[in-house]
Scaffold this motif. Structure first.
Motif, PDB file in Angstrom:
ATOM      1  N   LEU A   1       3.076  21.708 -43.736  1.00 51.25           N
ATOM      2  CA  LEU A   1       4.162  21.647 -42.751  1.00 51.25           C
ATOM      3  C   LEU A   1       3.856  22.545 -41.562  1.00 51.25           C
ATOM      4  O   LEU A   1       4.049  22.150 -40.412  1.00 51.25           O
ATOM      5  CB  LEU A   1       5.500  22.033 -43.384  1.00 51.25           C
ATOM      6  CG  LEU A   1       6.705  22.036 -42.438  1.00 51.25           C
ATOM      7  CD1 LEU A   1       6.897  20.687 -41.759  1.00 51.25           C
ATOM      8  CD2 LEU A   1       7.966  22.453 -43.191  1.00 51.25           C
ATOM      9  N   THR A   2       3.334  23.720 -41.817  1.00 46.58           N
ATOM     10  CA  THR A   2       2.960  24.633 -40.731  1.00 46.58           C
ATOM     11  C   THR A   2       1.896  23.995 -39.841  1.00 46.58           C
ATOM     12  O   THR A   2       1.984  24.052 -38.610  1.00 46.58           O
ATOM     13  CB  THR A   2       2.459  25.978 -41.291  1.00 46.58           C
ATOM     14  OG1 THR A   2       3.509  26.582 -42.053  1.00 46.58           O
ATOM     15  CG2 THR A   2       2.030  26.920 -40.182  1.00 46.58           C
ATOM     16  N   THR A   3       0.915  23.365 -40.444  1.00 42.59           N
ATOM     17  CA  THR A   3      -0.138  22.685 -39.676  1.00 42.59           C
ATOM     18  C   THR A   3       0.465  21.567 -38.815  1.00 42.59           C
ATOM     19  O   THR A   3       0.149  21.449 -37.624  1.00 42.59           O
ATOM     20  CB  THR A   3      -1.204  22.104 -40.622  1.00 42.59           C
ATOM     21  OG1 THR A   3      -1.804  23.174 -41.344  1.00 42.59           O
ATOM     22  CG2 THR A   3      -2.270  21.336 -39.860  1.00 42.59           C
ATOM     23  N   ILE A   4       1.347  20.775 -39.392  1.00 42.17           N
ATOM     24  CA  ILE A   4       1.985  19.695 -38.644  1.00 42.17           C
ATOM     25  C   ILE A   4       2.821  20.260 -37.496  1.00 42.17           C
ATOM     26  O   ILE A   4       2.770  19.765 -36.368  1.00 42.17           O
ATOM     27  CB  ILE A   4       2.834  18.801 -39.583  1.00 42.17           C
ATOM     28  CG1 ILE A   4       1.926  18.049 -40.553  1.00 42.17           C
ATOM     29  CG2 ILE A   4       3.701  17.837 -38.772  1.00 42.17           C
ATOM     30  CD1 ILE A   4       2.662  17.357 -41.688  1.00 42.17           C
ATOM     31  N   GLN A   5       3.579  21.317 -37.775  1.00 38.15           N
ATOM     32  CA  GLN A   5       4.397  21.930 -36.734  1.00 38.15           C
ATOM     33  C   GLN A   5       3.540  22.442 -35.578  1.00 38.15           C
ATOM     34  O   GLN A   5       3.905  22.295 -34.409  1.00 38.15           O
ATOM     35  CB  GLN A   5       5.225  23.086 -37.312  1.00 38.15           C
ATOM     36  CG  GLN A   5       6.336  22.625 -38.218  1.00 38.15           C
ATOM     37  CD  GLN A   5       7.034  23.782 -38.921  1.00 38.15           C
ATOM     38  OE1 GLN A   5       6.498  24.904 -39.003  1.00 38.15           O
ATOM     39  NE2 GLN A   5       8.212  23.522 -39.453  1.00 38.15           N
TER      40      GLN A   5
ATOM     41  N   LYS B   1       2.942  17.395 -30.893  1.00 35.15           N
ATOM     42  CA  LYS B   1       3.324  17.371 -29.484  1.00 35.15           C
ATOM     43  C   LYS B   1       4.168  16.120 -29.289  1.00 35.15           C
ATOM     44  O   LYS B   1       3.667  15.003 -29.432  1.00 35.15           O
ATOM     45  CB  LYS B   1       2.097  17.305 -28.561  1.00 35.15           C
ATOM     46  CG  LYS B   1       1.098  18.430 -28.780  1.00 35.15           C
ATOM     47  CD  LYS B   1       1.650  19.764 -28.303  1.00 35.15           C
ATOM     48  CE  LYS B   1       0.652  20.871 -28.450  1.00 35.15           C
ATOM     49  NZ  LYS B   1       0.877  21.782 -29.536  1.00 35.15           N
ATOM     50  N   ALA B   2       5.431  16.298 -29.006  1.00 40.82           N
ATOM     51  CA  ALA B   2       6.346  15.167 -28.804  1.00 40.82           C
ATOM     52  C   ALA B   2       6.928  15.279 -27.402  1.00 40.82           C
ATOM     53  O   ALA B   2       7.972  15.899 -27.197  1.00 40.82           O
ATOM     54  CB  ALA B   2       7.444  15.173 -29.856  1.00 40.82           C
ATOM     55  N   PRO B   3       6.267  14.684 -26.418  1.00 39.80           N
ATOM     56  CA  PRO B   3       6.731  14.818 -25.040  1.00 39.80           C
ATOM     57  C   PRO B   3       8.056  14.092 -24.817  1.00 39.80           C
ATOM     58  O   PRO B   3       8.413  13.176 -25.551  1.00 39.80           O
ATOM     59  CB  PRO B   3       5.606  14.175 -24.221  1.00 39.80           C
ATOM     60  CG  PRO B   3       4.924  13.261 -25.164  1.00 39.80           C
ATOM     61  CD  PRO B   3       5.072  13.861 -26.532  1.00 39.80           C
ATOM     62  N   LYS B   4       8.736  14.535 -23.803  1.00 39.32           N
ATOM     63  CA  LYS B   4      10.002  13.905 -23.417  1.00 39.32           C
ATOM     64  C   LYS B   4       9.672  12.713 -22.523  1.00 39.32           C
ATOM     65  O   LYS B   4       9.458  12.865 -21.328  1.00 39.32           O
ATOM     66  CB  LYS B   4      10.882  14.903 -22.679  1.00 39.32           C
ATOM     67  CG  LYS B   4      11.336  16.035 -23.559  1.00 39.32           C
ATOM     68  CD  LYS B   4      12.228  16.962 -22.783  1.00 39.32           C
ATOM     69  CE  LYS B   4      12.777  18.024 -23.697  1.00 39.32           C
ATOM     70  NZ  LYS B   4      13.765  18.856 -23.022  1.00 39.32           N
TER      71      LYS B   4
ATOM     72  N   LEU C   1      14.705  15.927 -37.413  1.00 44.72           N
ATOM     73  CA  LEU C   1      13.259  16.031 -37.147  1.00 44.72           C
ATOM     74  C   LEU C   1      12.943  17.300 -36.362  1.00 44.72           C
ATOM     75  O   LEU C   1      11.956  17.989 -36.649  1.00 44.72           O
ATOM     76  CB  LEU C   1      12.769  14.804 -36.382  1.00 44.72           C
ATOM     77  CG  LEU C   1      12.747  13.497 -37.173  1.00 44.72           C
ATOM     78  CD1 LEU C   1      12.547  12.315 -36.241  1.00 44.72           C
ATOM     79  CD2 LEU C   1      11.683  13.548 -38.253  1.00 44.72           C
ATOM     80  N   ASN C   2      13.767  17.626 -35.368  1.00 39.02           N
ATOM     81  CA  ASN C   2      13.573  18.871 -34.620  1.00 39.02           C
ATOM     82  C   ASN C   2      13.591  20.068 -35.561  1.00 39.02           C
ATOM     83  O   ASN C   2      12.780  20.989 -35.420  1.00 39.02           O
ATOM     84  CB  ASN C   2      14.657  19.048 -33.554  1.00 39.02           C
ATOM     85  CG  ASN C   2      14.466  18.162 -32.352  1.00 39.02           C
ATOM     86  OD1 ASN C   2      13.424  17.536 -32.180  1.00 39.02           O
ATOM     87  ND2 ASN C   2      15.471  18.099 -31.510  1.00 39.02           N
TER      88      ASN C   2
ATOM     89  N   ILE D   1      10.641  21.728 -33.590  1.00 37.90           N
ATOM     90  CA  ILE D   1      10.571  21.301 -32.191  1.00 37.90           C
ATOM     91  C   ILE D   1      11.704  22.006 -31.466  1.00 37.90           C
ATOM     92  O   ILE D   1      12.869  21.777 -31.750  1.00 37.90           O
ATOM     93  CB  ILE D   1      10.702  19.771 -32.063  1.00 37.90           C
ATOM     94  CG1 ILE D   1       9.573  19.082 -32.816  1.00 37.90           C
ATOM     95  CG2 ILE D   1      10.735  19.358 -30.597  1.00 37.90           C
ATOM     96  CD1 ILE D   1       9.747  17.584 -32.934  1.00 37.90           C
ATOM     97  N   ASP D   2      11.345  22.879 -30.554  1.00 41.25           N
ATOM     98  CA  ASP D   2      12.342  23.682 -29.867  1.00 41.25           C
ATOM     99  C   ASP D   2      12.117  23.579 -28.373  1.00 41.25           C
ATOM    100  O   ASP D   2      11.051  23.913 -27.875  1.00 41.25           O
ATOM    101  CB  ASP D   2      12.223  25.142 -30.315  1.00 41.25           C
ATOM    102  CG  ASP D   2      13.280  26.020 -29.685  1.00 41.25           C
ATOM    103  OD1 ASP D   2      14.305  25.499 -29.222  1.00 41.25           O
ATOM    104  OD2 ASP D   2      13.071  27.242 -29.661  1.00 41.25           O
ATOM    105  N   ASP D   3      13.110  23.110 -27.682  1.00 39.77           N
ATOM    106  CA  ASP D   3      13.022  23.034 -26.233  1.00 39.77           C
ATOM    107  C   ASP D   3      14.390  23.371 -25.675  1.00 39.77           C
ATOM    108  O   ASP D   3      15.295  22.561 -25.719  1.00 39.77           O
ATOM    109  CB  ASP D   3      12.588  21.652 -25.775  1.00 39.77           C
ATOM    110  CG  ASP D   3      12.263  21.622 -24.295  1.00 39.77           C
ATOM    111  OD1 ASP D   3      11.450  20.800 -23.901  1.00 39.77           O
ATOM    112  OD2 ASP D   3      12.832  22.441 -23.534  1.00 39.77           O
TER     113      ASP D   3
END
Length: 147
Positions: free
Chosen positions: A7-11, A15-18, A108-109, A114-116
């Motif tokens: 999970l750490t590797t996946i995190q 990259k999930a662009p807007k 999913l965030n 995923i923090d923005d």
């Protein structure tokens, strides 16, 4: 590698662009589909799978679960979205669909960290907006020390 390490590797790699734009609100955002498209190759590379489950009406509960195929271990996170009773121009299934999409995206965030803080529904974004004054506000009273 155990599931926490995967999970750490996946995190770290995700990259999930807007890729979407809300012209009315003048902001970019990422959809649940954007996140899923970006995470699928990472899941395959780490021999993991992802499931999303949706709960019942009124509050939609989404659960994102990462499964490690080698160990059989899982990690889950949940997110909720309030489903409106009615929404102009939408039937009941569309109302449920919008709440479901919102809840799944935030599950999913949470799972993939995923923090923005620039998302339009964050406190930071709202703080940048000038407060709208709807009625004349009274001056704030400051408390005097009690003697």
């Amino acid at each position: 590698m155990n599931i926490q390490e995967k999970l750490t590797t996946i995190q770290l790699d995700l990259k999930a662009p807007k890729s979407k734009r809300n012209n009315f609100g003048n902001y970019n955002y990422r959809s649940c589909e954007d996140i899923l498209e970006a995470v699928k190759p990472l899941l395959a590379a780490n021999m993991c799978s992802l499931t999303l489950c949706i709960g019942d009406r009124v509050y939609v509960k989404a659960t994102a679960t990462l499964t490690d195929h080698a160990e059989g271990a899982t990690i889950s996170t949940h997110a909720f979205a309030r489903e409106a009773e009615t929404k102009k121009g939408m039937d009941e299934s569309q109302i449920t669909g919008t709440a479901s999409s919102y809840a799944r995206k935030y599950a999913l965030n949470g799972l993939f960290a995923i923090d923005d803080t620039k998302d339009a529904d964050t406190d930071e974004y709202q703080g940048r907006e000038a407060p709208r004054q709807t009625a004349k506000q009274e001056p704030k009273q400051t408390a005097k020390p009690f003697k």
